[in-house]
Write a protein that holds these residues in place. Sequence first.
Motif, mmCIF file in Angstrom:
data_model
loop_
_atom_site.group_PDB
_atom_site.id
_atom_site.type_symbol
_atom_site.label_atom_id
_atom_site.label_comp_id
_atom_site.label_asym_id
_atom_site.label_seq_id
_atom_site.Cartn_x
_atom_site.Cartn_y
_atom_site.Cartn_z
ATOM 1 N N ILE A 6 0.828 -1.205 0.000
ATOM 2 C CA ILE A 6 0.000 0.000 0.000
ATOM 3 C C ILE A 6 0.862 1.254 0.000
ATOM 4 C CG2 ILE A 6 -0.168 0.021 2.523
ATOM 5 C CD1 ILE A 6 -2.882 1.135 -0.011
ATOM 6 N N SER A 7 2.029 1.188 0.679
ATOM 7 C CA SER A 7 2.918 2.355 0.719
ATOM 8 C C SER A 7 3.445 2.699 -0.674
ATOM 9 C CB SER A 7 4.090 2.098 1.671
ATOM 10 O OG SER A 7 4.858 0.981 1.245
ATOM 11 N N HIS A 8 3.676 1.649 -1.487
ATOM 12 C CA HIS A 8 4.152 1.893 -2.850
ATOM 13 C C HIS A 8 3.039 2.474 -3.714
ATOM 14 C CE1 HIS A 8 8.078 -0.642 -3.108
ATOM 15 N NE2 HIS A 8 7.972 -0.002 -1.948
ATOM 16 N N ILE A 9 1.820 2.013 -3.526
ATOM 17 C CA ILE A 9 0.690 2.557 -4.280
ATOM 18 C C ILE A 9 0.522 4.044 -3.972
ATOM 19 C CG2 ILE A 9 -1.815 2.475 -4.588
ATOM 20 C CD1 ILE A 9 -1.667 -0.529 -4.026
ATOM 21 N N ILE A 10 0.604 4.391 -2.682
ATOM 22 C CA ILE A 10 0.492 5.799 -2.279
ATOM 23 C C ILE A 10 1.642 6.603 -2.887
ATOM 24 C CG2 ILE A 10 0.586 7.395 -0.320
ATOM 25 C CD1 ILE A 10 -0.720 5.180 1.365
ATOM 26 N N GLY A 11 2.846 6.019 -2.864
ATOM 27 C CA GLY A 11 4.012 6.692 -3.426
ATOM 28 C C GLY A 11 3.857 6.968 -4.914
ATOM 29 N N TYR A 12 3.303 6.005 -5.647
ATOM 30 C CA TYR A 12 3.107 6.196 -7.089
ATOM 31 C C TYR A 12 2.050 7.257 -7.371
ATOM 32 C CZ TYR A 12 5.815 1.875 -7.570
ATOM 33 O OH TYR A 12 6.809 0.930 -7.508
ATOM 34 N N ILE A 13 1.026 7.318 -6.530
ATOM 35 C CA ILE A 13 0.015 8.372 -6.685
ATOM 36 C C ILE A 13 0.651 9.744 -6.454
ATOM 37 C CG2 ILE A 13 -2.102 9.360 -5.712
ATOM 38 C CD1 ILE A 13 -2.989 6.475 -5.079
ATOM 39 N N LEU A 14 1.477 9.833 -5.414
ATOM 40 C CA LEU A 14 2.161 11.092 -5.118
ATOM 41 C C LEU A 14 3.167 11.453 -6.215
ATOM 42 C CD1 LEU A 14 2.794 10.668 -1.277
ATOM 43 C CD2 LEU A 14 1.096 12.135 -2.383
ATOM 44 N N ALA A 15 3.689 10.435 -6.916
ATOM 45 C CA ALA A 15 4.626 10.689 -8.016
ATOM 46 C C ALA A 15 3.971 11.528 -9.111
ATOM 47 C CB ALA A 15 5.131 9.371 -8.597
ATOM 48 N N VAL A 16 2.674 11.367 -9.274
ATOM 49 C CA VAL A 16 1.943 12.185 -10.257
ATOM 50 C C VAL A 16 2.078 13.663 -9.901
ATOM 51 C CG1 VAL A 16 -0.295 12.676 -11.293
ATOM 52 C CG2 VAL A 16 0.336 10.310 -10.758
ATOM 53 N N TYR A 73 10.259 8.590 2.959
ATOM 54 C CA TYR A 73 9.293 8.491 4.057
ATOM 55 C C TYR A 73 8.052 7.672 3.713
ATOM 56 C CZ TYR A 73 12.204 12.243 5.904
ATOM 57 O OH TYR A 73 13.276 12.988 6.334
ATOM 58 N N VAL A 74 7.687 7.613 2.446
ATOM 59 C CA VAL A 74 6.490 6.862 2.050
ATOM 60 C C VAL A 74 6.849 5.464 1.548
ATOM 61 C CG1 VAL A 74 4.471 6.797 0.521
ATOM 62 C CG2 VAL A 74 5.245 8.982 1.483
ATOM 63 N N MET A 75 7.900 5.393 0.715
ATOM 64 C CA MET A 75 8.219 4.125 0.069
ATOM 65 C C MET A 75 9.380 3.386 0.719
ATOM 66 S SD MET A 75 7.588 5.340 -3.892
ATOM 67 C CE MET A 75 7.026 3.741 -4.475
ATOM 68 N N GLY A 76 10.002 4.001 1.731
ATOM 69 C CA GLY A 76 11.027 3.312 2.507
ATOM 70 C C GLY A 76 12.351 3.088 1.815
ATOM 71 N N VAL A 77 12.678 3.930 0.830
ATOM 72 C CA VAL A 77 13.954 3.805 0.123
ATOM 73 C C VAL A 77 15.055 4.445 0.969
ATOM 74 C CG1 VAL A 77 15.228 4.388 -1.980
ATOM 75 C CG2 VAL A 77 12.782 3.851 -2.102
ATOM 76 N N GLU A 78 16.211 3.806 1.028
ATOM 77 C CA GLU A 78 17.350 4.337 1.767
ATOM 78 C C GLU A 78 17.731 5.708 1.178
ATOM 79 O OE1 GLU A 78 21.275 5.316 2.811
ATOM 80 O OE2 GLU A 78 20.827 4.588 0.800
ATOM 81 N N PRO A 79 18.029 6.718 2.050
ATOM 82 C CA PRO A 79 18.205 8.095 1.578
ATOM 83 C C PRO A 79 19.193 8.298 0.434
ATOM 84 C CG PRO A 79 18.027 8.076 3.953
ATOM 85 C CD PRO A 79 18.068 6.632 3.520
ATOM 86 N N ILE A 80 20.366 7.645 0.494
ATOM 87 C CA ILE A 80 21.354 7.834 -0.576
ATOM 88 C C ILE A 80 20.819 7.294 -1.900
ATOM 89 C CG2 ILE A 80 23.649 7.188 -1.389
ATOM 90 C CD1 ILE A 80 24.576 7.177 1.497
ATOM 91 N N LEU A 81 20.179 6.119 -1.850
ATOM 92 C CA LEU A 81 19.563 5.574 -3.067
ATOM 93 C C LEU A 81 18.420 6.459 -3.540
ATOM 94 C CD1 LEU A 81 19.365 1.681 -2.628
ATOM 95 C CD2 LEU A 81 20.668 2.974 -4.327
ATOM 96 N N ALA A 82 17.663 7.020 -2.588
ATOM 97 C CA ALA A 82 16.533 7.879 -2.946
ATOM 98 C C ALA A 82 16.998 9.085 -3.746
ATOM 99 C CB ALA A 82 15.790 8.326 -1.687
ATOM 100 N N THR A 83 18.167 9.622 -3.386
ATOM 101 C CA THR A 83 18.716 10.758 -4.129
ATOM 102 C C THR A 83 19.026 10.360 -5.570
ATOM 103 O OG1 THR A 83 19.687 11.669 -2.112
ATOM 104 C CG2 THR A 83 20.554 12.473 -4.196
#
Length: 269
Positions: free
Chosen positions: A3-13, A36-46
């Motif tokens: 569900i966190s990934h679904i919310i993240g993809y909606i926010l990606a819009v 914070y939503v999809m739980g990706v490690e910060p360095i990878l998130a960048t």
Amino acid sequence: MEISHIIGYILAVFVGITLGLLGSGGSILSVPILVYVMGVEPILATAYSLFVVGTTALFGGVQKAKQQLVDFKKVVLFGVPTILAVFLTRKFIVPNIPEVIFSTTSFTLHKSVLIMVVFAIVMIAASIRMIKPLKEKIINDDSKLNYIAIFYQGLFIGLVAGFVGAGGGFLIIPALLFLAKTPMKMAVGTSLFIVSVQSLIGFIGDIRPEQNLDWNLIIIFTVCSIIGVFIGSYLSKKIEGEKLKTGFGWFVLAMGIYIIIKETFFGNI
């Protein structure tokens, strides 16, 4: 799918809508969503954010170019020094900053906090100028451009963008408006191309062999963001350039204040 990934993809819009509407703001939104939503490690998130924002901005920039809302001369003028500064900053400056900048018995200033606070201060400074109403209408007049000032401004933008790991659109837009005398809607399209090249080169430079990239997440997030950029580009046709400039300024101001509060008071939460 979680569900966190679904919310993240909606926010990606909404990441794409921000880019299409304002020509900036993608990294400001995508990194917090990924962490914070999809739980990706910060360095990878960048790194993920650089790919998402770069690819999305490219699609948006092509769409703006079809509407004749991109000044390619200014893409080159700002893009070359900006990309050069980003590369040098990411390659030599950031890796050599110590993890602990300053420490006492009651306070420790970490590298990550310093980077985010500097990011927020620059955002607030840029937002104040954006919020102020223009005393006169900006006219696209290349005959009055200060090319040396533009080159140095491009280096500064690249230095800041490379230091904080962002696309730099929040600085590129004001520079295009006030230094390069570019109307707001033209500045948005021009910014998208600069952000695109800068971000994608940054992504390539950040890739390490030991990194395990989740390409499934990256691609879906990017596709959702691209959908958003088309929505944002459509909405920009309905909104006056001055209102866009002011709205963008308030948005950047709010995000800058939020980052300072979070990093200084709630950094360990």
